[in-house]
Design a protein around this motif. Structure first.
Motif, short mmCIF file in Angstrom:
data_model
loop_
_atom_site.label_atom_id
_atom_site.label_comp_id
_atom_site.label_asym_id
_atom_site.label_seq_id
_atom_site.Cartn_x
_atom_site.Cartn_y
_atom_site.Cartn_z
N PHE A 227 4.78 9.02 -12.69
CA PHE A 227 5.18 8.76 -13.24
C PHE A 227 5.74 6.98 -14.20
CE2 PHE A 227 9.91 7.49 -14.94
CZ PHE A 227 10.32 8.20 -16.23
N THR A 228 5.37 6.31 -12.84
CA THR A 228 5.37 5.02 -13.66
C THR A 228 4.31 4.79 -14.19
OG1 THR A 228 6.99 4.30 -11.90
CG2 THR A 228 5.65 2.07 -12.75
N ARG A 229 3.31 5.46 -13.95
CA ARG A 229 1.71 5.08 -13.69
C ARG A 229 1.41 5.27 -15.60
NH1 ARG A 229 -4.11 6.96 -12.11
NH2 ARG A 229 -5.19 6.72 -14.01
N ALA A 230 2.26 6.92 -15.67
CA ALA A 230 2.54 7.45 -17.17
C ALA A 230 3.10 6.79 -18.57
CB ALA A 230 2.63 8.63 -17.00
N ASN A 231 4.52 5.61 -17.91
CA ASN A 231 4.89 5.43 -19.12
C ASN A 231 3.55 4.22 -19.29
OD1 ASN A 231 8.19 5.44 -19.41
ND2 ASN A 231 7.00 6.67 -17.31
N VAL A 232 3.30 3.11 -18.22
CA VAL A 232 2.25 1.87 -17.91
C VAL A 232 1.45 2.38 -19.58
CG1 VAL A 232 0.50 0.40 -17.32
CG2 VAL A 232 3.39 0.73 -16.24
N GLU A 233 0.47 3.56 -19.05
CA GLU A 233 -0.29 3.82 -20.17
C GLU A 233 -0.21 4.18 -21.35
OE1 GLU A 233 -2.76 6.62 -17.81
OE2 GLU A 233 -3.17 5.64 -17.07
N MET A 234 1.50 5.12 -21.43
CA MET A 234 1.96 5.09 -23.28
C MET A 234 2.37 4.38 -23.87
SD MET A 234 2.72 9.10 -22.80
CE MET A 234 4.83 8.23 -21.67
N ARG A 235 2.54 2.93 -22.53
CA ARG A 235 3.14 1.64 -23.66
C ARG A 235 4.73 1.90 -23.98
NH1 ARG A 235 -2.18 -1.14 -26.61
NH2 ARG A 235 -3.46 -0.76 -24.33
N GLN A 236 4.83 3.76 -23.38
CA GLN A 236 6.64 3.50 -23.16
C GLN A 236 7.26 3.44 -22.67
OE1 GLN A 236 5.85 6.78 -26.76
NE2 GLN A 236 5.94 4.66 -28.13
N TRP B 33 10.55 -1.50 -14.88
CA TRP B 33 9.92 -1.73 -16.26
C TRP B 33 9.67 -3.05 -16.74
CZ3 TRP B 33 8.33 2.25 -15.89
CH2 TRP B 33 8.76 4.04 -15.99
N GLU B 34 11.10 -3.16 -15.95
CA GLU B 34 11.03 -5.14 -16.56
C GLU B 34 9.73 -6.06 -16.28
OE1 GLU B 34 11.94 -8.86 -18.46
OE2 GLU B 34 12.87 -7.02 -19.39
N SER B 35 9.56 -5.56 -14.16
CA SER B 35 8.57 -5.95 -13.69
C SER B 35 7.42 -5.25 -14.40
CB SER B 35 8.82 -5.21 -12.15
OG SER B 35 9.67 -5.77 -11.77
N ALA B 36 7.11 -4.49 -14.96
CA ALA B 36 5.95 -4.07 -15.56
C ALA B 36 5.45 -5.03 -16.73
CB ALA B 36 5.69 -2.54 -16.07
N ARG B 37 6.27 -5.44 -17.40
CA ARG B 37 6.54 -5.79 -19.18
C ARG B 37 5.86 -7.92 -18.07
NH1 ARG B 37 11.56 -3.58 -20.45
NH2 ARG B 37 11.33 -2.08 -21.63
N ARG B 38 6.69 -8.18 -17.36
CA ARG B 38 6.17 -9.36 -16.26
C ARG B 38 4.72 -10.00 -16.15
NH1 ARG B 38 11.30 -9.21 -13.23
NH2 ARG B 38 10.00 -8.97 -12.22
N PHE B 39 4.16 -8.29 -15.81
CA PHE B 39 2.56 -8.69 -15.33
C PHE B 39 2.17 -8.30 -16.47
CE2 PHE B 39 4.67 -7.83 -11.30
CZ PHE B 39 2.86 -8.56 -10.63
N GLY B 40 2.76 -8.23 -18.10
CA GLY B 40 1.56 -8.33 -19.23
C GLY B 40 1.51 -6.82 -19.44
N TRP B 41 2.38 -6.11 -18.97
CA TRP B 41 2.07 -4.53 -19.92
C TRP B 41 3.35 -4.76 -20.77
CZ3 TRP B 41 -2.04 -1.25 -18.66
CH2 TRP B 41 -2.45 -2.07 -17.44
N ILE C 76 0.89 -1.46 0.18
CA ILE C 76 0.40 0.13 0.62
C ILE C 76 0.90 1.27 0.19
CG2 ILE C 76 -1.48 1.34 1.28
CD1 ILE C 76 -2.90 -1.28 2.56
N CYS C 77 0.54 2.27 -1.00
CA CYS C 77 0.64 3.47 -1.35
C CYS C 77 1.09 4.42 -1.36
CB CYS C 77 2.56 3.21 -2.19
SG CYS C 77 1.62 2.85 -3.90
N ALA C 78 1.14 5.79 -1.45
CA ALA C 78 0.64 6.98 -2.31
C ALA C 78 0.50 6.91 -3.35
CB ALA C 78 1.03 7.85 -1.26
N THR C 79 -0.43 7.15 -4.03
CA THR C 79 -0.01 6.91 -5.14
C THR C 79 -0.39 8.15 -6.37
OG1 THR C 79 -2.45 6.40 -5.05
CG2 THR C 79 -1.44 4.20 -5.61
N HIS C 80 -0.39 9.09 -5.01
CA HIS C 80 -0.45 10.53 -5.97
C HIS C 80 1.32 10.73 -6.06
CE1 HIS C 80 -0.91 11.03 -1.77
NE2 HIS C 80 -0.12 12.13 -1.73
N ASP C 81 2.24 9.95 -5.63
CA ASP C 81 3.40 10.74 -5.26
C ASP C 81 4.18 11.01 -6.60
OD1 ASP C 81 3.59 11.15 -2.89
OD2 ASP C 81 4.75 8.88 -1.91
#
Length: 267
Positions: free
Chosen positions: A187-196, A244-252, A177-182
């Motif tokens: 920054f991480t979410r922006a990369n994931v949503e852009m898929r880049q 980024w590699e962790s995100a790829r392992r989750f299918g992103w 559990i974390c503060a997702t607005h930090d």
């Protein structure tokens, strides 16, 4: 536990605390009887308290943990000064009203100025290293730097203080559990949503919140901590490529692009 809260009344103040703690999975109804809401505002003289309430609060507390601040990394120093510097001055005034009370002040690792162009980058920054430069800092870091100087002035006049400098704080090491607005999560979410993902070297230093908070509590309970400064950071960085590699392992899908192209797409 007396908590300074901006709210219309005491009930609304308790509810605000409950909602925030509950969002992190920390709330227990047993806490309700232990929390005394103090209606006020860090940015106001005497913390927004009336002339009688301020000394009454000073008489009611034995130690002060000052972790309040306005956090916005896009604001200039002038917009943050009232809450971050003025609020710290009022906390110190409270500590000196009536019986002297120790102050445990949460500063920031950002009080170390970034190196000037061409200057070598220090691999290790120690608590005893001077923090004399503020010109190259952004507004939030400047406000914490000035607040820390104010605390040090009070310490020099005999007030018992301890300073804690967290770095970037991440989620609980057990629950996640974390503060997702930090910034780091946005920054991480922006990369994931852009898929880049921006191709960048290095990484970031993050420490889990349960480690940081437990460290502050443990250190604050030691009398020998007063008069000292503690940097609360992780000794190892998390590399961006590993994130980024962790995100790829989750299918992103995470296609690497040059930083300039990534930044152009963001703007």
């Amino acid at each position: 536990v007396h908590c300074l809260v901006r709210a219309a009344d005491a009930d609304a103040g308790v509810e605000r605390i409950r909602r925030k703690m509950d969002s992190y999975g920390l709330w227990s109804e047993a806490y309700r009887a232990r929390i005394a809401v103090v209606l006020g505002d860090l940015a106001q003289p005497r913390l927004g308290l009336d002339p009688a309430a301020f000394p009454a609060l000073a008489d009611a507390v034995q130690v002060i943990y000052h972790n309040g601040a306005q956090v916005n990394h896009t604001f200039p120093y002038t917009a943050l000064r009232a809450a971050n510097v003025g609020g710290t001055q009022e906390v110190l005034r409270l500590a000196c009203t009536g019986a002297t009370k120790p102050v445990h002040f949460l500063s920031s690792i950002a009080v170390y100025a970034p190196p000037a162009p061409g200057e070598p980058v220090s691999e290790v920054l120690y608590e005893t290293d001077p923090v004399n430069e503020w010109h190259r800092m952004p507004g939030y870091a400047q406000s914490k730097w000035v607040a820390e100087q104010v605390v040090r002035l009070a310490a020099g006049r005999g007030l018992p203080v301890a300073i804690y400098r967290p770095g970037i704080i991440t989620g609980d090491s057990r629950s996640g559990i974390c503060a997702t607005h930090d910034f780091i999560w946005r920054f991480t979410r922006a990369n994931v949503e852009m898929r880049q993902v921006a191709m960048m070297d290095g990484g970031t230093d993050v420490a889990p919140i349960d480690y940081v908070s437990a460290s502050i509590v443990e250190l604050s309970l030691r009398p020998e901590s007063l008069g000292k400064t503690f940097n609360l950071t992780h000794p190892e960085i998390v590399r961006w490529s590993d994130i980024w590699e962790s995100a790829r392992r989750f299918g992103w899908r995470m296609d690497p692009v040059r930083l300039r192209r990534w930044h152009t797409r963001m703007t």
